[in-house]
Design an enzyme around this catalytic site. Structure first.
Site, short mmCIF file in Angstrom:
data_model
loop_
_atom_site.label_atom_id
_atom_site.label_comp_id
_atom_site.label_asym_id
_atom_site.label_seq_id
_atom_site.Cartn_x
_atom_site.Cartn_y
_atom_site.Cartn_z
N LYS A 149 -11.33 13.91 121.26
CA LYS A 149 -10.79 15.08 120.55
C LYS A 149 -11.88 15.77 119.72
CE LYS A 149 -6.33 14.96 121.71
NZ LYS A 149 -5.73 15.94 122.63
N TYR A 192 -6.23 4.94 117.26
CA TYR A 192 -6.49 6.15 118.06
C TYR A 192 -7.71 5.92 118.95
CZ TYR A 192 -5.90 11.06 119.26
OH TYR A 192 -5.67 12.23 119.95
P1 NAD Z 1 3.35 14.72 126.56
O1 NAD Z 1 3.31 13.38 127.22
O2 NAD Z 1 4.64 15.40 126.46
O3 NAD Z 1 2.30 15.70 127.21
C1 NAD Z 1 1.08 15.25 127.75
C2 NAD Z 1 0.88 16.04 129.00
O4 NAD Z 1 -0.41 15.78 129.58
C3 NAD Z 1 1.92 15.69 130.09
O5 NAD Z 1 2.65 16.84 130.43
C4 NAD Z 1 1.06 15.22 131.24
O6 NAD Z 1 1.58 15.57 132.52
C5 NAD Z 1 -0.23 15.98 130.96
N1 NAD Z 1 -1.32 15.48 131.79
C6 NAD Z 1 -1.87 14.24 131.83
N2 NAD Z 1 -2.77 14.20 132.84
C7 NAD Z 1 -2.79 15.45 133.42
C8 NAD Z 1 -3.48 16.02 134.50
N3 NAD Z 1 -4.37 15.32 135.24
N4 NAD Z 1 -3.25 17.32 134.80
C9 NAD Z 1 -2.36 18.05 134.10
N5 NAD Z 1 -1.66 17.55 133.07
C10 NAD Z 1 -1.87 16.26 132.75
O7 NAD Z 1 2.71 14.44 125.10
P2 NAD Z 1 2.30 15.45 123.92
O8 NAD Z 1 2.24 14.61 122.71
O9 NAD Z 1 3.14 16.67 123.95
O10 NAD Z 1 0.79 15.80 124.29
C11 NAD Z 1 0.30 17.12 124.40
C12 NAD Z 1 -1.03 17.27 123.65
O11 NAD Z 1 -0.79 17.13 122.24
C13 NAD Z 1 -2.09 16.22 124.00
O12 NAD Z 1 -3.35 16.85 124.03
C14 NAD Z 1 -2.02 15.28 122.81
O13 NAD Z 1 -3.23 14.57 122.61
C15 NAD Z 1 -1.77 16.29 121.70
N6 NAD Z 1 -1.30 15.72 120.44
C16 NAD Z 1 -0.17 14.96 120.40
C17 NAD Z 1 0.23 14.42 119.18
C18 NAD Z 1 1.45 13.54 119.10
O14 NAD Z 1 1.60 12.81 118.12
N7 NAD Z 1 2.36 13.58 120.08
C19 NAD Z 1 -0.47 14.70 118.00
C20 NAD Z 1 -1.61 15.49 118.09
C21 NAD Z 1 -2.02 16.00 119.31
#
Ligand code: NAD
Length: 258
Positions: free
Chosen positions: A166, A159
């Site tokens: 985070k 990570y």
């Molecule tokens: P995802 O790729 O579907 O979503 C990530 C989003 O971030 C995308 O829609 C992308 O367009 C957006 N993004 C990146 N740069 C940007 C910018 N400049 N302006 C606006 N949007 C922007 O992936 P996800 O896993 O759904 O991620 C969403 C959140 O969940 C993130 O904060 C991620 O860290 C968090 N998260 C994910 C997981 C996992 O395992 N997938 C676990 C815990 C937390």
């Protein structure tokens, strides 16, 4: 007939960060729509419109806007649209993160100044900026939710520097909750377990993280975007009105394991 405290009927809000049907933001949007909310959805990349616009069309009353959080004009236009459409909002979900591959795949000790600043801007400060824009529209109070991960709290292999990013996000949640609480605005981090999404595919050996979470979780399964969405509904509803400032794990319990 009285309305359930878990309902979002009559509530309006913004869900950011849709990339495709795997996105956690989509799980949140779908659940909030099912609970009765009217939504404005955003996506951060113009190339995602072919995936996002059909998803928005499925959720009647929802519209989708391009909003790159690094583009101040697009952010201002988003809140102008919300103000024109509803005059107020009840919730906002911040579901986005970004890291340059070289920084994400290296040691924290080696991450670049520019890469760290960029990741902090898109993954952390953007929540603060969106909250500032949302504040005047949260006229009856409301709920701000961001997405974090367990790597904020403990060292999770691969990570890397997203852990400190985070951690800053979760600390911001506590401060923002304290500052905005007197106005009835609740601020939350939801911390899902690993879920296969586009953003997650950038983490090295992510399949191993998924396999380990599934086998170690008390519920012996992975969290889903629907699990996250239902938690977002609860936090944004009247039923969640006694909670603020915390990090809520939606991870089939894996965070309790040593
Ligand atoms: P995802 O790729 O579907 O979503 C990530 C989003 O971030 C995308 O829609 C992308 O367009 C957006 N993004 C990146 N740069 C940007 C910018 N400049 N302006 C606006 N949007 C922007 O992936 P996800 O896993 O759904 O991620 C969403 C959140 O969940 C993130 O904060 C991620 O860290 C968090 N998260 C994910 C997981 C996992 O395992 N997938 C676990 C815990 C937390």
């Amino acid at each position: 007939m009285s309305t359930s405290p878990f309902s979002l009927h009559g509530k309006t809000g913004i869900v950011t960060g849709l990339a495709n049907a795997d996105s956690i933001a989509y799980g949140c949007a779908r659940a909030m729509h099912q609970a009765g909310a009217e939504l404005l959805l955003t996506y951060g990349n113009a190339k995602a419109d072919k995936y996002v616009l059909p998803l928005a069309a499925e959720l009647s009353d929802s519209e989708a806007l391009l909003c790159d959080v690094q583009d101040d004009a697009q952010v201002a236009a988003l809140f102008e649209r919300a103000a024109t459409r509803w005059g107020k909002i009840d919730f906002l979900i911040h579901s986005m993160a970004f890291a340059l591959k070289d920084d994400l795949h290296g040691r924290v000790v080696d991450c670049s100044r520019e890469g760290f600043a960029l990741a902090m801007d898109i993954s952390c400060h953007s929540f603060i900026r969106l909250a500032r824009h949302a504040e005047p529209l949260l006229k009856d109070g409301g709920t701000l939710i961001t997405l974090s991960y367990y790597g904020a709290e403990k060292v999770v292999d691969n990570y890397n520097f997203m852990g400190p990013v985070k951690a800053a996000l979760e600390a911001s949640v506590r401060y923002m909750a304290t500052e905005l609480g007197p106005q009835g605005i609740r601020v939350h981090a939801i911390s899902p377990g690993p879920i296969k999404t586009r953003a997650a595919s950038g983490i090295a050996d992510f399949d191993q993280l998924l396999a380990s979470a599934e086998s170690r979780a008390p519920l012996r399964r992975l969290a889903t975007i629907d699990d996250v969405g239902h938690t977002a509904v609860f936090l944004a509803s009247e039923a969640g009105s006694g909670l603020s400032g915390g990090t809520t794990y939606v991870d089939a319990g894996v965070n309790v394991r040593a």
